[in-house]
Structure formats: C-alpha cells, structure tokens
Write a protein that holds these residues in place. Structure first.
Motif, PDB file in Angstrom:
ATOM      1  N   LYS A   1      -2.877  -5.222 -10.952  1.00 41.36           N
ATOM      2  CA  LYS A   1      -3.973  -5.081 -11.923  1.00 41.36           C
ATOM      3  C   LYS A   1      -5.183  -4.449 -11.239  1.00 41.36           C
ATOM      4  CE  LYS A   1      -3.719  -9.317 -13.931  1.00 41.36           C
ATOM      5  NZ  LYS A   1      -4.399 -10.532 -14.388  1.00 41.36           N
ATOM      6  N   TYR A   2      -5.470  -4.960 -10.051  1.00 42.59           N
ATOM      7  CA  TYR A   2      -6.639  -4.473  -9.302  1.00 42.59           C
ATOM      8  C   TYR A   2      -6.487  -2.984  -8.951  1.00 42.59           C
ATOM      9  CZ  TYR A   2      -9.581  -3.641  -5.218  1.00 42.59           C
ATOM     10  OH  TYR A   2     -10.465  -3.099  -4.313  1.00 42.59           O
ATOM     11  N   PHE A   3      -5.300  -2.618  -8.439  1.00 44.30           N
ATOM     12  CA  PHE A   3      -5.098  -1.215  -8.034  1.00 44.30           C
ATOM     13  C   PHE A   3      -5.084  -0.282  -9.253  1.00 44.30           C
ATOM     14  CE2 PHE A   3      -3.040  -2.885  -3.961  1.00 44.30           C
ATOM     15  CZ  PHE A   3      -4.137  -2.564  -3.199  1.00 44.30           C
TER      16      PHE A   3
ATOM     17  N   ASP B   1       0.354 -16.890 -11.844  1.00 46.14           N
ATOM     18  CA  ASP B   1       0.716 -17.344 -10.491  1.00 46.14           C
ATOM     19  C   ASP B   1      -0.422 -18.124  -9.823  1.00 46.14           C
ATOM     20  OD1 ASP B   1       2.916 -15.749 -10.959  1.00 46.14           O
ATOM     21  OD2 ASP B   1       2.141 -14.044  -9.809  1.00 46.14           O
TER      22      ASP B   1
ATOM     23  N   ASP C   1      -4.423 -15.859 -12.811  1.00 48.17           N
ATOM     24  CA  ASP C   1      -3.286 -15.430 -13.634  1.00 48.17           C
ATOM     25  C   ASP C   1      -2.204 -16.518 -13.618  1.00 48.17           C
ATOM     26  OD1 ASP C   1      -1.997 -15.227 -11.217  1.00 48.17           O
ATOM     27  OD2 ASP C   1      -1.938 -13.031 -11.174  1.00 48.17           O
TER      28      ASP C   1
ATOM     29  N   TRP D   1       0.843  -1.219   0.000  1.00 48.05           N
ATOM     30  CA  TRP D   1       0.000   0.000   0.000  1.00 48.05           C
ATOM     31  C   TRP D   1       0.864   1.249   0.000  1.00 48.05           C
ATOM     32  CZ3 TRP D   1      -3.527  -1.943   4.577  1.00 48.05           C
ATOM     33  CH2 TRP D   1      -4.339  -2.984   4.108  1.00 48.05           C
TER      34      TRP D   1
ATOM     35  N   GLN E   1      -1.489  -9.717  -9.222  1.00 46.56           N
ATOM     36  CA  GLN E   1      -2.951  -9.613  -9.282  1.00 46.56           C
ATOM     37  C   GLN E   1      -3.432  -8.308  -8.632  1.00 46.56           C
ATOM     38  OE1 GLN E   1      -6.257 -10.752 -10.695  1.00 46.56           O
ATOM     39  NE2 GLN E   1      -4.941 -12.557 -10.565  1.00 46.56           N
ATOM     40  N   TRP E   2      -2.778  -7.926  -7.562  1.00 42.97           N
ATOM     41  CA  TRP E   2      -3.157  -6.693  -6.855  1.00 42.97           C
ATOM     42  C   TRP E   2      -2.831  -5.472  -7.701  1.00 42.97           C
ATOM     43  CZ3 TRP E   2      -2.190  -6.664  -0.866  1.00 42.97           C
ATOM     44  CH2 TRP E   2      -2.819  -7.797  -0.299  1.00 42.97           C
TER      45      TRP E   2
ATOM     46  N   ARG F   1      -8.536   0.254 -10.014  1.00 40.09           N
ATOM     47  CA  ARG F   1      -9.147   1.030  -8.933  1.00 40.09           C
ATOM     48  C   ARG F   1      -8.813   2.516  -9.083  1.00 40.09           C
ATOM     49  NH1 ARG F   1     -12.433   0.805  -5.097  1.00 40.09           N
ATOM     50  NH2 ARG F   1     -12.120   2.114  -3.275  1.00 40.09           N
TER      51      ARG F   1
ATOM     52  N   ARG G   1       2.245   1.746  -3.447  1.00 43.59           N
ATOM     53  CA  ARG G   1       1.131   2.189  -4.308  1.00 43.59           C
ATOM     54  C   ARG G   1       0.861   3.681  -4.098  1.00 43.59           C
ATOM     55  NH1 ARG G   1      -4.495   0.669  -1.937  1.00 43.59           N
ATOM     56  NH2 ARG G   1      -3.645   2.179  -0.487  1.00 43.59           N
TER      57      ARG G   1
ATOM     58  N   PRO H   1      -7.065  -7.474  -1.682  1.00 40.25           N
ATOM     59  CA  PRO H   1      -6.092  -6.387  -1.769  1.00 40.25           C
ATOM     60  C   PRO H   1      -6.292  -5.262  -0.749  1.00 40.25           C
ATOM     61  CG  PRO H   1      -7.097  -6.825  -3.911  1.00 40.25           C
ATOM     62  CD  PRO H   1      -7.868  -7.607  -2.905  1.00 40.25           C
ATOM     63  N   ASP H   2      -7.492  -4.764  -0.592  1.00 38.56           N
ATOM     64  CA  ASP H   2      -7.627  -3.620   0.320  1.00 38.56           C
ATOM     65  C   ASP H   2      -8.919  -3.568   1.118  1.00 38.56           C
ATOM     66  OD1 ASP H   2      -9.092  -3.093  -1.954  1.00 38.56           O
ATOM     67  OD2 ASP H   2      -8.389  -1.052  -2.242  1.00 38.56           O
TER      68      ASP H   2
ATOM     69  N   ASP I   1      -3.059 -16.882  -9.085  1.00 39.79           N
ATOM     70  CA  ASP I   1      -3.663 -15.931  -8.143  1.00 39.79           C
ATOM     71  C   ASP I   1      -4.955 -15.402  -8.748  1.00 39.79           C
ATOM     72  OD1 ASP I   1      -3.923 -14.356  -5.919  1.00 39.79           O
ATOM     73  OD2 ASP I   1      -2.357 -12.915  -6.455  1.00 39.79           O
ATOM     74  N   TYR I   2      -5.902 -15.034  -7.905  1.00 44.95           N
ATOM     75  CA  TYR I   2      -7.158 -14.457  -8.384  1.00 44.95           C
ATOM     76  C   TYR I   2      -7.792 -13.611  -7.293  1.00 44.95           C
ATOM     77  CZ  TYR I   2      -8.835 -18.603  -5.880  1.00 44.95           C
ATOM     78  OH  TYR I   2      -9.040 -19.574  -4.930  1.00 44.95           O
ATOM     79  N   ILE I   3      -8.689 -12.750  -7.712  1.00 50.53           N
ATOM     80  CA  ILE I   3      -9.420 -11.871  -6.796  1.00 50.53           C
ATOM     81  C   ILE I   3     -10.850 -12.407  -6.698  1.00 50.53           C
ATOM     82  CG2 ILE I   3     -10.351  -9.533  -6.529  1.00 50.53           C
ATOM     83  CD1 ILE I   3      -7.509  -9.019  -6.484  1.00 50.53           C
TER      84      ILE I   3
END
Lengths: 79, 266
Positions: free
Chosen positions: A50-52, B217, B215, A13, A47-48, A55, A16, B134-135, B219-221
C-alpha cells in the motif's frame, strides 16, 4: 509480526523495482505487468505494498510537476 | 558608482589609460587612478609641461598588479572571516533551539539501561525510526553508518557512536531491536522503552511521530520526522541533517564540528 530482515527487505525492493520498471515501459498499464505485480505482492508485507503504491503515485506526480507538465484542474484553478 | 562623479573627460581617459583599473574594486582604486590622470600631460594640464613625466608603463602596471593582489587577498580574508562568523552564528542558533536538553533513560538492544550521560565523551549520531519501516529508515540508517565508517577510517579522529531510537515502542522490543540493528553496523545501538519514555525523548528532540491505522495483519506504518542528529562529547545537540544531505556532506560537517569543538564542561 516480526519486521522484515535485511534480506527480506532487499527481496521486496527488488520485486518492487522490477514491477515499477514494467509500469514505466508500458505507460502505467498494470494489466501488462500482472506477473511482476504478484511477485511484488508475495515479496513484501501487505502494508508496504500500500505504501509503495502511494509512493509511486507521489513520485510520478513529482516528476510531472518538476518537468512543468502539471496542470491544476479547472476546479482548483477557480478557487 | 564612485566613478560616475567624474567629468566625462576623465571617464574617457580612464578607459584609454587603465582598462585594468575597472576590473578590481572601484572604490579602492580611486587614489591610484587619480594619480595616473594628473601625472599624464594633456591639454588640461598645461602647468605641468616640462616637468618629468610620471612613472613608466611597467611601474604603473606593477603598482596596479600589486594593489589588485592586495585587494584580492583582503577580499579572500574577509570572506573567510564572514564564513567563520556564519558558522558561529549557526552553532549559537542551534544551541538556543534547546533541542535534546535533559536526560533520557532507555533500554539498549541487549537490555541494558542507557542514559544520555553514558555517551558523554563520545560524538553521537542519532536517528529516530522504526523497524517495520518500508524504505526511508533503512536508507537513512545505512547513510548514518556509512558516515561512521568514513570517520572510523580516518586516523586521529575521535570515535562516533551510532544510535537508533525507535518511535514504535509497541512492536520494537529489545529483541526486535537486536534483530534489526545487527544488519547495519556492529556498534549501532538500538534504544527502546515504554510509550512514555519514547514520547519524552522524541519531544525533547522535536521528533513528531504518529502510528497509522492497523490492517488485518495488525501491521501499520509510523509516520515520523526524518533527521539525523549530531551530539557533541558534552552530550549537547550540535547539528542535524535532513534526508537531502548525502553521507559525504554529513561526514564533512561532522569533521568540521570535531575540529572546532571545545568542551564547555569542566
């Protein structure tokens, strides 16, 4: 793959936020934030990232929309 | 609105004599105002000449103030009553939503089987999420345990059990849950189970979840609904809190539910 620990999450974080701050200061010009981008990428799971990225797009859109600056494209307006 | 029916002369007098009368509830003041108008001698009032004049200005002001205070008090009482009614209505609507009925049987992060009945007698704050989140999940869990800490710090309040149920049973094993929950609160229990068990408990709390594409790795959300649930010591769904609610707002709400709680069991 184990989930990131709290320490790893906070490191991610932090990286980021630094990268996003750089984008804010350089009017979204990513070429000026390459160093911070690579630190962001090395601190977070792929993966995070891509997500961020998605976002941030969303948050930017939301900001614009709430400020009343959003103009629907002509295509959208017609339909 | 009532005053519109008066003749123009009375209107005029009303403004002259009793500007205060307009500040309160007009309907309730009618009686008083009429008395004022007729007790004051005027051209329309010739029959009353020579008789003692009405009460003095101080008395009139006093009466007006008293009536005003009475009306204000009544209004406040009515408003409180309305608020109580609204809360009761919400509680009833939530009960009828039939959320979280039935039991669940899951494994906690120490590998013990846990049923909903095990938490009978305790207030429960419950959140659904996944450890690779992630958050949002870490934020919401942090908020949830902040509420638990705030309530813990208040003497005389019953204990609250924080629960975290995974919507990612594929990766969130007992060991993964144990690693995850320790970062948040010593009493936070992480619950996991088979894909079917998780599907069942999520359905009963109306929680939607859907794993995204994997993906390289693996990994997935997992996309999922975000809400913190409050269960009463009877194990009944009592309230829920969306992402927009702050820890303070949730704490206040839980405190109110605790004060109003009467067990329906036994």
């Amino acid at each position: 793959m184990a989930a990131p620990t709290m320490k790893e999450r906070q490191a991610c974080w932090g990286a980021r936020d630094e990268y996003w701050k750089c984008l804010d200061e350089n009017t979204e010009d990513a070429s000026k934030c390459k160093k911070l981008r690579s630190s962001f990428e090395s601190s977070c799971p792929q993966q995070w990232i891509k997500y961020f990225d998605k976002r941030r797009d969303y948050l930017k859109f939301k900001e614009k929309f709430e400020a009343g600056d959003f103009q629907p494209s002509k295509m959208t307006a017609k339909s | 609105m009532l005053l519109l029916a008066r003749p123009p002369k009375a209107w005029h007098r009303l403004f002259q004599l009793q500007p205060l009368a307009l500040l309160g509830t007009p309907g309730g003041k009618t009686q008083h105002v009429r008395y004022q108008l007729f007790s004051t001698p005027g051209p329309a009032d010739t029959g009353r000449q020579g008789q003692p004049q009405g009460p003095g200005l101080r008395t009139r002001l006093l009466v007006t103030a008293l009536v005003g205070a009475g009306l204000g008090g009544a209004w406040l009482a009515l408003r409180a009553e309305k608020e109580r009614g609204r809360q009761q209505q919400r509680t009833e609507a939530l009960r009828q939503a039939a959320v979280g009925q039935g039991d669940f049987s899951l494994l906690d992060h120490r590998g013990r089987v846990r049923c909903k009945a095990d938490f009978r007698g305790q207030w429960v704050l419950l959140y659904f999420g996944f450890t690779h989140c992630p958050d949002i999940c870490p934020d919401e869990l942090e908020k949830l345990v902040q509420v638990v800490r705030q309530l813990e710090a208040e003497p005389g309040l019953p204990p609250v059990q924080p629960l975290f149920i995974t919507v990612d049973p594929e990766r969130d094993t007992v060991a993964a849950m144990a690693r995850y929950v320790q970062d948040f609160h010593p009493r936070l229990l992480g619950l996991t189970g088979s894909a079917e068990q998780i599907a069942q408990v999520s359905r009963s709390y109306r929680v939607y979840y859907s794993a995204g594409p994997k993906d390289e790795d693996q990994d997935y959300i997992v996309d999922h609904s975000i809400a913190i649930y409050l269960l009463s010591p009877d194990g009944l769904f009592t309230d829920y809190y969306s992402r927009a609610r702050s820890a303070e707002q949730i704490t206040d709400s839980v405190r109110r539910h605790m004060a109003a709680f009467r067990s329906v069991l036994r």
